[in-house]
Motif scaffolding. Structure first.
Motif, mmCIF file in Angstrom:
data_model
loop_
_atom_site.group_PDB
_atom_site.id
_atom_site.type_symbol
_atom_site.label_atom_id
_atom_site.label_comp_id
_atom_site.label_asym_id
_atom_site.label_seq_id
_atom_site.Cartn_x
_atom_site.Cartn_y
_atom_site.Cartn_z
ATOM 1 N N LEU A 24 -7.292 13.387 -4.016
ATOM 2 C CA LEU A 24 -7.610 11.891 -3.421
ATOM 3 C C LEU A 24 -8.564 11.289 -4.572
ATOM 4 N N ASP A 25 -9.336 12.108 -5.123
ATOM 5 C CA ASP A 25 -10.019 11.704 -6.167
ATOM 6 C C ASP A 25 -9.341 11.059 -7.350
ATOM 7 N N TYR A 26 -8.251 11.705 -7.663
ATOM 8 C CA TYR A 26 -7.285 11.329 -8.796
ATOM 9 C C TYR A 26 -6.619 10.233 -8.338
ATOM 10 N N ILE A 27 -5.826 10.168 -7.184
ATOM 11 C CA ILE A 27 -5.129 9.007 -6.801
ATOM 12 C C ILE A 27 -5.961 7.833 -6.574
ATOM 13 N N LYS A 28 -7.089 7.806 -6.359
ATOM 14 C CA LYS A 28 -8.160 6.741 -5.909
ATOM 15 C C LYS A 28 -8.379 6.171 -7.461
ATOM 16 N N LYS A 29 -8.497 7.217 -8.488
ATOM 17 C CA LYS A 29 -9.125 6.414 -9.705
ATOM 18 C C LYS A 29 -8.097 5.954 -10.748
ATOM 19 N N VAL A 30 -6.688 6.427 -10.681
ATOM 20 C CA VAL A 30 -5.677 6.273 -11.494
ATOM 21 C C VAL A 30 -5.701 4.483 -11.702
ATOM 22 N N PRO A 31 -5.646 4.168 -13.090
ATOM 23 C CA PRO A 31 -5.610 2.797 -13.342
ATOM 24 C C PRO A 31 -4.532 1.810 -12.516
ATOM 25 N N VAL A 32 -3.369 2.401 -12.345
ATOM 26 C CA VAL A 32 -2.443 1.657 -11.585
ATOM 27 C C VAL A 32 -1.598 2.725 -10.674
ATOM 28 N N LEU A 33 -1.751 2.185 -9.481
ATOM 29 C CA LEU A 33 -1.194 3.277 -8.368
ATOM 30 C C LEU A 33 -0.137 2.589 -7.755
ATOM 31 N N ILE A 34 1.306 3.239 -7.505
ATOM 32 C CA ILE A 34 2.224 2.707 -6.778
ATOM 33 C C ILE A 34 2.575 3.509 -5.500
ATOM 34 N N LEU A 35 2.393 3.316 -4.349
ATOM 35 C CA LEU A 35 2.781 3.788 -3.360
ATOM 36 C C LEU A 35 4.097 3.423 -2.773
ATOM 37 N N ASP A 36 4.870 4.406 -3.024
ATOM 38 C CA ASP A 36 6.397 4.053 -2.965
ATOM 39 C C ASP A 36 6.724 4.399 -1.428
ATOM 40 N N ASP A 37 7.510 3.318 -0.610
ATOM 41 C CA ASP A 37 8.066 3.616 0.568
ATOM 42 C C ASP A 37 7.019 3.582 1.644
ATOM 43 N N ILE A 38 5.913 2.972 1.344
ATOM 44 C CA ILE A 38 4.992 2.972 2.489
ATOM 45 C C ILE A 38 5.306 2.441 3.706
ATOM 46 N N GLY A 39 5.043 3.151 4.891
ATOM 47 C CA GLY A 39 5.460 2.733 6.075
ATOM 48 C C GLY A 39 6.459 3.554 6.562
ATOM 49 N N ALA A 40 7.224 4.652 5.830
ATOM 50 C CA ALA A 40 8.063 5.678 5.829
ATOM 51 C C ALA A 40 7.431 6.938 6.330
ATOM 52 N N GLU A 41 6.123 7.001 6.394
ATOM 53 C CA GLU A 41 5.393 8.212 6.769
ATOM 54 C C GLU A 41 5.190 8.271 8.220
ATOM 55 N N THR A 42 4.987 9.420 8.891
ATOM 56 C CA THR A 42 4.589 9.502 10.219
ATOM 57 C C THR A 42 3.097 9.171 10.168
ATOM 58 N N ILE A 43 2.878 8.149 10.919
ATOM 59 C CA ILE A 43 1.380 7.600 10.980
ATOM 60 C C ILE A 43 0.418 8.668 12.194
ATOM 61 N N SER A 44 -0.926 8.753 11.463
ATOM 62 C CA SER A 44 -1.684 9.155 12.618
ATOM 63 C C SER A 44 -3.116 8.629 12.137
ATOM 64 N N PRO A 45 -3.984 8.701 13.128
ATOM 65 C CA PRO A 45 -5.286 8.151 12.564
ATOM 66 C C PRO A 45 -5.958 8.635 11.305
ATOM 67 N N TRP A 46 -5.782 10.037 11.173
ATOM 68 C CA TRP A 46 -6.291 10.471 9.968
ATOM 69 C C TRP A 46 -5.624 9.891 8.482
ATOM 70 N N ILE A 47 -4.189 9.823 8.614
ATOM 71 C CA ILE A 47 -3.545 9.354 7.589
ATOM 72 C C ILE A 47 -4.068 7.785 7.110
ATOM 73 N N ARG A 48 -3.966 7.078 8.324
ATOM 74 C CA ARG A 48 -4.184 5.664 8.271
ATOM 75 C C ARG A 48 -5.766 5.456 7.809
ATOM 76 N N ASP A 49 -6.662 6.069 8.463
ATOM 77 C CA ASP A 49 -8.102 5.864 8.187
ATOM 78 C C ASP A 49 -8.773 6.500 6.872
ATOM 79 N N GLU A 50 -8.426 7.837 7.059
ATOM 80 C CA GLU A 50 -9.187 8.704 6.081
ATOM 81 C C GLU A 50 -8.390 8.822 4.933
ATOM 82 N N ILE A 51 -7.027 8.643 4.917
ATOM 83 C CA ILE A 51 -6.415 8.551 3.525
ATOM 84 C C ILE A 51 -6.065 7.411 2.909
ATOM 85 N N ILE A 52 -5.051 6.356 3.624
ATOM 86 C CA ILE A 52 -4.750 5.409 2.961
ATOM 87 C C ILE A 52 -6.025 4.278 3.100
#
Length: 310
Positions: free
Chosen positions: A217-245
């Motif tokens: 998580l630390d790496y993905i947070k700090k990379v200069p340019v982040l691309i989240l590909d196919d956002i919305g295709a994941e199975t959503i959960s409160p943990w994924i939505r709130d704690e991760i995304i």
């Protein structure tokens, strides 16, 4: 002189040492680079030169090998990929070494290859460039222009540039366009990361047991340019939505790091996706909180065209 003569004896290979010494000395002193060095250091005594014959010999030998370079992989120099340089220090002539142009280019290419990182992204996407994109379909013009504009604006004003949100049907080339963005950024020496979100989020669940979640998580947070590909295709959960995304986007928002997205959902549809999970039912407020970090920090661009996967 014993150590010097020992070296000369090895060089002579049975020849008269004194004659060989004079011959090799004359040859070295007539070398253009050696002459130029000695002319720029007029205080060097012949005794210092005589003591430095092994260094001068190595210098001339390796410089000649560089002039007839067989390529970096077959470089015969003692330090592969490095050129010798004569330096005068403490009344003696010594050698310093610096990377040759081929070595410098090789290191630059290695560095650039490290500027593009990905999780679960096809290799052909990582090779994409704006030159390799099919521009025959005018329906993709807006998306291509927006992608090019993003790179230009980011290079000029990295902390003031909004991200991109490419929305469109399956197979219209959203991810490929993002690959071109990554390679253009690489050319500008900017590091980026593309993540295929469904697989990456599944990996994060396993990272909890492996105790590598915080590191990833630390790496993905700090990379200069982040691309989240196919956002919305994941199975959503409160943990994924709130704690991760939510955690990733909050950090990047505070640090003014742009995030780019591809999705089959527009903003409203993605908000609906974030609002519902089988475990917690509908949570509109929490979905809106995440979407605020997307809506206000990206430019929505619709990508149209034929499905290129068919």
């Amino acid at each position: 002189m014993d150590s010097i003569k020992s070296v000369i004896r090895q060089m002579a290979k049975g020849q008269d040492i004194e004659q060989f010494f004079k011959k090799i000395t004359d040859s070295l002193l007539n070398h253009g680079d050696v002459q130029a060095f000695l002319n720029s250091h007029e205080d060097i005594s012949f005794a210092a030169v005589e003591k430095s014959i092994p260094s001068l010999y190595q210098f001339v030998q390796e410089r000649n090998q560089c002039d007839n370079c067989p390529g970096l992989e077959r470089c015969p120099n003692v330090l592969k990929g490095y050129q010798p340089e004569l330096i005068y220090d403490k009344a003696s002539i010594n050698l310093a070494f610096h990377p040759c142009p081929l070595k410098q280019r090789n290191e630059e290419m290695k560095h650039q290859s490290q500027l593009i990182n990905s999780y679960y992204v096809p290799d052909d996407v990582l090779q994409a460039t704006f030159q390799s994109i099919d521009t025959s379909d005018p329906r993709r013009y807006d998306a291509l222009k927006a992608a090019g504009d993003f790179v230009k604006e980011y290079i000029e004003h990295p902390s003031k540039t909004k991200g991109l949100y490419l929305y469109g049907e399956f197979g219209v080339g959203k991810t490929y366009i993002m690959g071109a963005v990554m390679n253009r950024l690489k050319d500008k020496n900017v590091s980026s990361l593309m993540v295929y979100t469904p697989d990456f989020f599944r990996e994060l669940k396993g990272a909890i047991q492996e105790k590598t979640l915080d590191e990833k998580l630390d790496y993905i947070k700090k990379v200069p340019v982040l691309i989240l590909d196919d956002i919305g295709a994941e199975t959503i959960s409160p943990w994924i939505r709130d704690e991760i995304i939510g955690s990733i986007l909050q950090y990047r928002m505070m640090k003014k790091l742009p995030t780019l997205y591809t999705s089959n959902y527009d903003y409203e549809e993605l908000e609906d996706h974030f609002s519902y999970s089988q475990k917690s039912g509908t949570e509109l407020l929490k979905a809106k909180r995440v979407m605020e970090r997307i809506r206000h920090y990206t430019k929505l661009v619709t990508v149209k065209g034929n499905n290129r996967r068919i």
